[in-house]
Write a protein that holds these residues in place. Structure first.
Motif, PDB file in Angstrom:
ATOM      1  N   ALA A  25       0.877  -1.170   0.000  1.00 19.09           N
ATOM      2  CA  ALA A  25       0.000   0.000   0.000  1.00 19.09           C
ATOM      3  C   ALA A  25       0.910   1.215   0.000  1.00 19.09           C
ATOM      4  O   ALA A  25       1.727   1.386   0.886  1.00 19.09           O
ATOM      5  CB  ALA A  25      -0.901   0.009   1.228  1.00 19.09           C
ATOM      6  N   THR A  26       0.773   2.046  -1.012  1.00 21.30           N
ATOM      7  CA  THR A  26       1.685   3.185  -1.148  1.00 21.30           C
ATOM      8  C   THR A  26       1.032   4.524  -0.843  1.00 21.30           C
ATOM      9  O   THR A  26       1.723   5.527  -0.754  1.00 21.30           O
ATOM     10  CB  THR A  26       2.282   3.218  -2.561  1.00 21.30           C
ATOM     11  OG1 THR A  26       1.205   3.221  -3.520  1.00 21.30           O
ATOM     12  CG2 THR A  26       3.159   2.001  -2.811  1.00 21.30           C
ATOM     13  N   LEU A  27      -0.297   4.545  -0.687  1.00 21.11           N
ATOM     14  CA  LEU A  27      -1.006   5.784  -0.373  1.00 21.11           C
ATOM     15  C   LEU A  27      -1.792   5.624   0.925  1.00 21.11           C
ATOM     16  O   LEU A  27      -2.348   4.556   1.205  1.00 21.11           O
ATOM     17  CB  LEU A  27      -1.974   6.151  -1.497  1.00 21.11           C
ATOM     18  CG  LEU A  27      -1.347   6.448  -2.860  1.00 21.11           C
ATOM     19  CD1 LEU A  27      -2.432   6.696  -3.898  1.00 21.11           C
ATOM     20  CD2 LEU A  27      -0.420   7.644  -2.771  1.00 21.11           C
ATOM     21  N   ALA A  28      -1.855   6.682   1.695  1.00 16.63           N
ATOM     22  CA  ALA A  28      -2.642   6.663   2.923  1.00 16.63           C
ATOM     23  C   ALA A  28      -4.128   6.657   2.585  1.00 16.63           C
ATOM     24  O   ALA A  28      -4.563   7.326   1.649  1.00 16.63           O
ATOM     25  CB  ALA A  28      -2.306   7.885   3.770  1.00 16.63           C
ATOM     26  N   SER A  29      -4.875   5.876   3.335  1.00 18.20           N
ATOM     27  CA  SER A  29      -6.318   5.810   3.130  1.00 18.20           C
ATOM     28  C   SER A  29      -6.967   5.245   4.382  1.00 18.20           C
ATOM     29  O   SER A  29      -6.411   4.358   5.036  1.00 18.20           O
ATOM     30  CB  SER A  29      -6.658   4.911   1.938  1.00 18.20           C
ATOM     31  OG  SER A  29      -8.052   4.713   1.852  1.00 18.20           O
ATOM     32  N   ASN A  32      -7.380   1.415   4.136  1.00 15.38           N
ATOM     33  CA  ASN A  32      -6.279   0.468   4.296  1.00 15.38           C
ATOM     34  C   ASN A  32      -6.519  -0.341   5.562  1.00 15.38           C
ATOM     35  O   ASN A  32      -6.798   0.214   6.619  1.00 15.38           O
ATOM     36  CB  ASN A  32      -4.933   1.191   4.409  1.00 15.38           C
ATOM     37  CG  ASN A  32      -4.510   1.850   3.115  1.00 15.38           C
ATOM     38  OD1 ASN A  32      -5.133   1.667   2.071  1.00 15.38           O
ATOM     39  ND2 ASN A  32      -3.446   2.615   3.170  1.00 15.38           N
ATOM     40  N   LYS A  69      -4.325   0.900  -0.494  1.00 20.34           N
ATOM     41  CA  LYS A  69      -4.447   1.784  -1.651  1.00 20.34           C
ATOM     42  C   LYS A  69      -3.092   1.982  -2.325  1.00 20.34           C
ATOM     43  O   LYS A  69      -2.094   2.252  -1.674  1.00 20.34           O
ATOM     44  CB  LYS A  69      -5.000   3.136  -1.196  1.00 20.34           C
ATOM     45  CG  LYS A  69      -5.382   4.060  -2.319  1.00 20.34           C
ATOM     46  CD  LYS A  69      -6.121   5.262  -1.776  1.00 20.34           C
ATOM     47  CE  LYS A  69      -6.665   6.113  -2.898  1.00 20.34           C
ATOM     48  NZ  LYS A  69      -7.531   7.172  -2.406  1.00 20.34           N
ATOM     49  N   VAL A  70      -3.066   1.843  -3.659  1.00 15.67           N
ATOM     50  CA  VAL A  70      -1.838   2.050  -4.429  1.00 15.67           C
ATOM     51  C   VAL A  70      -1.975   3.144  -5.485  1.00 15.67           C
ATOM     52  O   VAL A  70      -0.970   3.630  -6.008  1.00 15.67           O
ATOM     53  CB  VAL A  70      -1.359   0.743  -5.105  1.00 15.67           C
ATOM     54  CG1 VAL A  70      -0.907  -0.260  -4.069  1.00 15.67           C
ATOM     55  CG2 VAL A  70      -2.426   0.159  -6.000  1.00 15.67           C
ATOM     56  N   ASP A  71      -3.199   3.538  -5.807  1.00 15.81           N
ATOM     57  CA  ASP A  71      -3.446   4.596  -6.789  1.00 15.81           C
ATOM     58  C   ASP A  71      -4.825   5.176  -6.489  1.00 15.81           C
ATOM     59  O   ASP A  71      -5.534   4.688  -5.601  1.00 15.81           O
ATOM     60  CB  ASP A  71      -3.393   4.021  -8.199  1.00 15.81           C
ATOM     61  CG  ASP A  71      -3.163   5.075  -9.285  1.00 15.81           C
ATOM     62  OD1 ASP A  71      -2.996   6.270  -8.937  1.00 15.81           O
ATOM     63  OD2 ASP A  71      -3.145   4.714 -10.469  1.00 15.81           O
ATOM     64  N   ARG A  72      -5.208   6.203  -7.227  1.00 17.10           N
ATOM     65  CA  ARG A  72      -6.468   6.897  -6.953  1.00 17.10           C
ATOM     66  C   ARG A  72      -7.644   5.933  -6.801  1.00 17.10           C
ATOM     67  O   ARG A  72      -8.429   6.051  -5.872  1.00 17.10           O
ATOM     68  CB  ARG A  72      -6.760   7.901  -8.065  1.00 17.10           C
ATOM     69  CG  ARG A  72      -8.005   8.707  -7.819  1.00 17.10           C
ATOM     70  CD  ARG A  72      -8.174   9.808  -8.854  1.00 17.10           C
ATOM     71  NE  ARG A  72      -9.368  10.557  -8.580  1.00 17.10           N
ATOM     72  CZ  ARG A  72     -10.485  10.434  -9.280  1.00 17.10           C
ATOM     73  NH1 ARG A  72     -10.549   9.614 -10.308  1.00 17.10           N
ATOM     74  NH2 ARG A  72     -11.539  11.149  -8.959  1.00 17.10           N
ATOM     75  N   TYR A  75      -6.545  -0.662  -5.466  1.00 11.31           N
ATOM     76  CA  TYR A  75      -6.158  -1.230  -4.181  1.00 11.31           C
ATOM     77  C   TYR A  75      -5.550  -2.612  -4.400  1.00 11.31           C
ATOM     78  O   TYR A  75      -5.928  -3.322  -5.329  1.00 11.31           O
ATOM     79  CB  TYR A  75      -7.383  -1.388  -3.261  1.00 11.31           C
ATOM     80  CG  TYR A  75      -7.907  -0.077  -2.737  1.00 11.31           C
ATOM     81  CD1 TYR A  75      -7.585   0.351  -1.458  1.00 11.31           C
ATOM     82  CD2 TYR A  75      -8.721   0.735  -3.517  1.00 11.31           C
ATOM     83  CE1 TYR A  75      -8.059   1.553  -0.964  1.00 11.31           C
ATOM     84  CE2 TYR A  75      -9.201   1.938  -3.031  1.00 11.31           C
ATOM     85  CZ  TYR A  75      -8.863   2.340  -1.761  1.00 11.31           C
ATOM     86  OH  TYR A  75      -9.332   3.527  -1.286  1.00 11.31           O
TER      87      TYR A  75
END
Length: 98
Positions: A25-29, A32, A69-72, A75
């Protein structure tokens, strides 16, 4: 068998709670999530055990599901026994409504 949400730890540098997804997971959400498998039931926390439910070969917790989450609109969903593909998918769908 107990499945439990992994507890995030406070990061003073970013002033936020964080979980290590090991690059999955590269984006905070808020969506997650990590579920841990406790084969013999969740043990009581001891002062020596990290608050994040750190993994160990002694059965403290096994990562069973990672949803991050990895992109807009993208997931990653990783899972293993005792979850089936159906169970993992249902959990992922329920998390999207959080």
């Amino acid at each position: 068998c107990v499945l439990d949400s992994r507890v995030p730890v406070w990061n003073a540098r970013t002033e936020s709670y964080v979980l290590n997804f090991h690059g999955r997971a590269t984006l905070a959400s808020s969506k997650n999530v990590q579920l841990m498998h406790w084969p013999k039931g969740r043990p009581a926390r001891s002062p020596q055990q990290p608050a994040d439910g750190a993994l160990s070969a002694k059965g403290r917790g096994l990562p069973t599901l990672l949803y991050g989450k990895v992109d807009r609109d993208t997931y990653n969903l990783d899972f293993q026994f005792p979850l089936s593909a159906y169970h993992a998918f249902v959990i992922a769908i329920s998390v999207t409504d959080w």
